[in-house]
Design an enzyme around this catalytic site. Structure first.
Site, PDB file in Angstrom:
ATOM      1  CG  ASP A 512      -1.987   0.997   1.242  1.00  0.00           C
ATOM      2  OD1 ASP A 512      -2.266   1.568   0.171  1.00  0.00           O
ATOM      3  OD2 ASP A 512      -2.583   1.228   2.313  1.00  0.00           O
ATOM      4  CD  GLU A 515      -0.289   5.659  -3.896  1.00  0.00           C
ATOM      5  OE1 GLU A 515      -1.077   4.718  -4.080  1.00  0.00           O
ATOM      6  OE2 GLU A 515       0.186   5.932  -2.772  1.00  0.00           O
TER       7      GLU A 515
END
Length: 928
Positions: A512, A515
């Site tokens: 997770d 980005e």
């Protein structure tokens, strides 16, 4: 006169063309004589020009035009064909700003809702571009030189460009434009290298010399697929732009965004820059996929992939046309000619790589939440699921299992029993998955946290421009960020996972915040001045800055600066994680990642992020999962029942029904909200959820075979209807239904308070999955009964689906007898297949450790042919064959020539049970 007008409206001829024809040497020639797309345009040009001049003269005479007089060349350009010359976000464009760039300025009323509309500042037909100075043959295609003699308006224009064209296959064309003199960053992605030139391409390629342009046609239809003469090519150091007309308005792909499957071309800009934000319309989301699929008139399809990882936006306009804008790298295009949409996606994956074959347990039901609070509470949920005999293959934990939210730790008080929980899961043939973040806590006393100490010692973190670890803030507080572009980081990541696995033997990993996400903008010290963090042009990213809620673009990594690598961060982490799991477990890896980039299907699946417990979020999950099918990441799903907010029993029941048909099915929710696993609801809702999960588990042999075909040749698993019915225009905008493979139609309820659903049923015979009753559709919207305990499923005529008696885990299910469901076509034929292996070993197909069967029905004879077999097939039996659409009641049924008892119902369903046939043996079943 140079021209960038749409060819079908008004285009003066360029000076000369080189035309590439099969078997011919290129030579300069007049375009009007060679290329039929110029023929007849002269009269249209004259008419439009005369009209524009008339309007201009009248306005000058009458004085009705406010402000300075507009030149006729600007009035010539229709609104839909105005290509934006001043795309800067949040800038009010004035006439002075526009004309300083040499562009036309005409104000138009802005659209409602604050959206961008017709650009006020747009390119005139004679805006300077590149000229094709030379073009020479190569073994694989051509190489050319492009020259710009007049500077454009962004700094560091590149005056000479190299054009490389390779005819890689008959259905794939590769066009690359880069700096002719200096190397530039290129995406470090392994792509296939053509060894010889395509012999019979289904496309033809022409070039405009001055201004330079590419024109690609489909040979069979003459359809122009790419035409870059509609707007100028700009290639500056940090601003690259190229536009093309489109042959239709049916455009898909270009992720990751929330919206309908079919994009709106109404002045819609899609930004690609990985960002941590709850899925919201118009925002750039977690991943970047610069690939589009376009459906042409008549049902043909093509795709275009720009292999570029820099911040990017794609501007769509109703001409129809598309403009690519990126702020680094090169223009590296692959074009896939199909000609049908399934083939386009296969051809795309031939370049980016086919997806990995998941373990069978990955296709079972997964359960998670942030906020279990302890391993004992997690365990209680697992026991409750077992108590109600609700299928579950994997239990997950979110960040609350960690000690202080630090990777590779678990809370010694609240999660003290975690190792015992995992041991218990394994005893019950279940699996354990936990979350990991790439932000490594940087504030622990030296010597107390090996992951940071060792990473710092080896220099494995992203660095500032000053060469120090860039420090941001994520869940554990101040953090450094692992540099997965460094091979040494992969080894460090592996060692951390090995150490943790020795205590908690996890089976899969959930990566997770990759980005990468940062609770600060840039770093604790901000970002330094300079053109990496403040480039001359910033695409329309959320937050108006490349560093918004992520790290500085100027951060240094092993391979390059973060400016170039940001969109690759999740891919690089997924690769490191999958490889580590293989080394630790020696089995197929299971990785689910939030951030993604092309080729990631080789290493991970994806979930659609932090959605909300709302009906519209449930709907948006369908175009989301179908888009990722296009992107080559078939293992995809959304958080069932919604992540944030509080669900309702009705919403969660409907969402469990839909989610049971996500390729990746996980119920997940946030902390401080009521639980939403199936056990907490009323008996009626709980039973409905259990039943639909049992239906999924019964279909695991079919689903597993679809994933095999995805792994082997790039087939989609969850599939838009238009893939199977490309000539049916009614399917082109459908995104409230989908198919599994080519044959199973899923029509979920997506609205509250209803007991029916209206869905499109394409032309042909379709059978109710549960009863075998048929409906013969002419291609129409049909209203279907849908009480709260029912999900509508229909089997397409001509299909054979392998199913299995379901159990509460995939491992137990796989030992149960198979049931083959035959859906006869109107000509009484059917076909299906089954891939079978041990469900978890590496490279079973490549090593030959699998079984593959093909099923056929013709002339009232069902045959099972074993094309390849392994020992696993001997452990499973075929128990039942059900045949839908048997029009006449049989008098007898013969199995390998021996008579067998059977049943036949009024709805034309023939069933033969108690067969007891080994999967490893072929057989025939005949009814008379």
């Amino acid at each position: 006169m140079k021209s960038y007008q749409k060819l079908t409206t008004a285009v003066p001829q360029p000076a000369a063309c080189w035309v590439e024809e099969e078997g011919a040497s290129p030579a300069p020639t007049r375009c009007g004589k060679l290329a039929p797309w110029w023929v007849g345009s002269g009269l249209l040009v004259a008419a439009v020009l005369l009209s524009a001049i008339t309007v201009w003269v009248l306005r000058q005479v009458s004085g009705s035009w406010p402000g300075p007089a507009l030149p006729p060349k600007c009035l010539l350009v229709p609104e839909d064909h105005r290509f934006d010359c001043y795309p800067e976000h949040r800038v009010v464009v004035t006439q002075e700003l526009c004309e300083s760039r040499g562009c036309c300025f005409i104000q138009t009323p802005p659209p409602a809702g604050g959206k961008r509309g017709v650009p006020w500042c747009f390119y005139p037909p004679d805006f300077p571009s590149y000229t094709l100075e030379s073009l020479n043959q190569t073994a694989l295609g051509m190489v050319g030189l492009l020259v710009r003699r007049e500077k454009a308006y962004y700094p560091r224009d590149i005056e000479m460009l190299r054009l490389d064209v390779e005819f890689e296959t008959n259905t794939r064309l590769h066009i690359k434009i880069t700096d002719a003199a200096n190397p530039r960053f290129e995406v470090p992605l392994e792509v296939p290298r053509a060894m010889k030139r395509a012999e019979n391409p289904i496309y033809s390629l022409d070039f405009s010399r001055d201004p330079f342009g590419v024109l690609l046609r489909r040979r069979a239809t003459g359809t122009v697929l790419v035409n870059t003469t509609v707007a100028p090519l700009i290639f500056a150091d940090q601003f690259l732009q190229i536009a093309t007309s489109l042959p239709s308005k049916f455009l898909y792909g270009l992720g990751e965004h929330r919206g309908t499957l079919l994009h709106s071309l109404d002045w819609n800009t899609l930004t690609l820059w990985a960002r941590d934000v709850s899925p919201t319309e118009s925002f750039n989301l977690y991943g970047a996929h610069p690939f589009y699929l376009l459906m042409e008139e008549g049902g043909d399809a093509h795709g275009v992939f720009l292999l570029n990882s820099n911040a990017m936006e794609v501007a769509l306009q109703p001409a129809p046309a598309l403009t690519w804008r990126t702020i680094g790298g090169v223009l590296d295009f692959y074009i896939f000619l199909g000609p049908d949409p399934n083939m386009v996606i296969q051809q795309y994956q031939q370049v980016i790589g086919f997806p990995a074959m998941p373990p069978l347990w990955a296709l079972g039901f997964h359960l998670c939440r942030w906020g279990y609070g302890s391993s004992n509470e997690t365990w209680q949920t697992v026991r409750a699921m077992r108590n109600y005999q609700i299928p579950q293959d994997a239990q997950w934990n979110d960040i609350d299992y960690m000690d202080g939210y630090r990777d590779f730790t678990f809370d010694p008080q609240k999660f003290a029993s975690l190792p015992s929980l995992v041991e218990d899961l394994h005893k019950h043939r279940q699996r354990y998955v936990m979350i990991l973040d790439p932000g490594i806590s940087s504030t622990n006393p030296h010597g107390s946290y090996w992951p940071f100490d060792e990473g710092l010692k080896q220099g494995l973190f992203l660095n500032t421009t000053q060469g120090q670890p860039l420090i941001g803030q994520v869940w554990p507080g101040f953090t450094a960020f692992a540099d997965f572009s460094n091979p040494d980081t992969h080894q460090w990541w592996l060692e951390n996972l090995q150490r943790f696995h020795a205590h908690v033997p996890f089976d899969g990993l959930w990566i997770d915040m990759n980005e990468p996400s940062n609770f600060m903008d840039g770093s604790e010290e901000g970002c330094p001045p300079g053109e990496l963090d403040s480039p001359p042009y910033t695409p329309a990213v959320l937050g108006d800055s490349l560093s918004a809620k992520t790290v500085c673009a100027s951060a240094k990594q092993k391979v390059s600066v973060h400016y170039n690598l940001h969109n690759l961060y999740g891919l690089m982490e997924a690769r490191a994680t999958a490889r580590a799991l293989i080394q630790i477990r020696g089995k197929r890896p299971f990785v689910i990642s939030r951030s993604t980039f092309p080729s990631q299907g080789q290493y991970s699946g994806h979930w659609l992020g932090d959605n909300r417990s709302q009906w519209k979020d449930m709907y948006y999950s369908i175009p989301g999962l179908l888009s990722f099918s296009l992107f080559g990441i078939p293992l995809v799903g959304a958080d069932i029942c919604g992540f944030s907010g509080s669900t309702s029993e009705e919403l969660c029941t409907r969402w469990m029904q839909l989610g049971a048909f996500y390729p990746f099915a996980r119920n997940h929710n946030t902390q401080n909200e009521k639980a939403q696993d199936p056990t907490v609801f009323s008996p009626a809702a709980r039973t409905a959820m259990k039943d639909v999960l049992l239906t999924r588990y019964s279909l695991l042999p079919f689903l597993y075979t679809l994933f095999h075909r995805a792994h082997l040749q790039g087939d989609t698993v969850a599939r838009p209807l238009f893939f199977e019915f490309p000539q049916d225009v009614a399917t082109l905008g459908l995104d409230r239904q989908f198919l599994w493979g080519w044959s199973l139609l899923v029509t979920p309820v997506l609205e509250p308070g209803v007991d029916s659903v209206t869905g499109y049923v394409p032309q042909g015979v379709w059978y109710d999955f549960y009863t075998g009753s048929s409906v013969n559709s002419s291609g129409e919207m049909l209203k279907m009964s849908a009480p709260l305990d029912h999900l509508n499923l229909h089997i397409r005529e001509g299909a054979i689906l392998p199913t299995q008696k379901p159990a509460t885990t995939s491992e137990v299910s796989r030992g149960n007898p198979l049931r083959l469901i035959v859906a006869l076509s109107s000509s009484a034929t059917a076909w299906g297949d089954l891939f079978w292996d041990d469900g978890e070993s590496l490279d079973t197909f490549e090593r030959g450790s699998y079984s593959y069967l093909v099923f056929n029905v013709t002339q009232n004879i069902f045959t099972s042919v074993v094309l390849h077999t392994s020992t696993e097939a001997t452990e499973v039996t075929i128990g039942t064959v059900s045949i839908f659409g048997v029009r006449q009641p049989p008098t007898k049924v013969l199995l390998n020539g021996q008579e067998k008892p059977f049943s036949y119902l009024k709805n034309q369903v023939l069933t033969v049970s108690d067969l007891g046939l080994s999967l490893s043996q072929g057989f025939s079943l005949r009814w008379l």
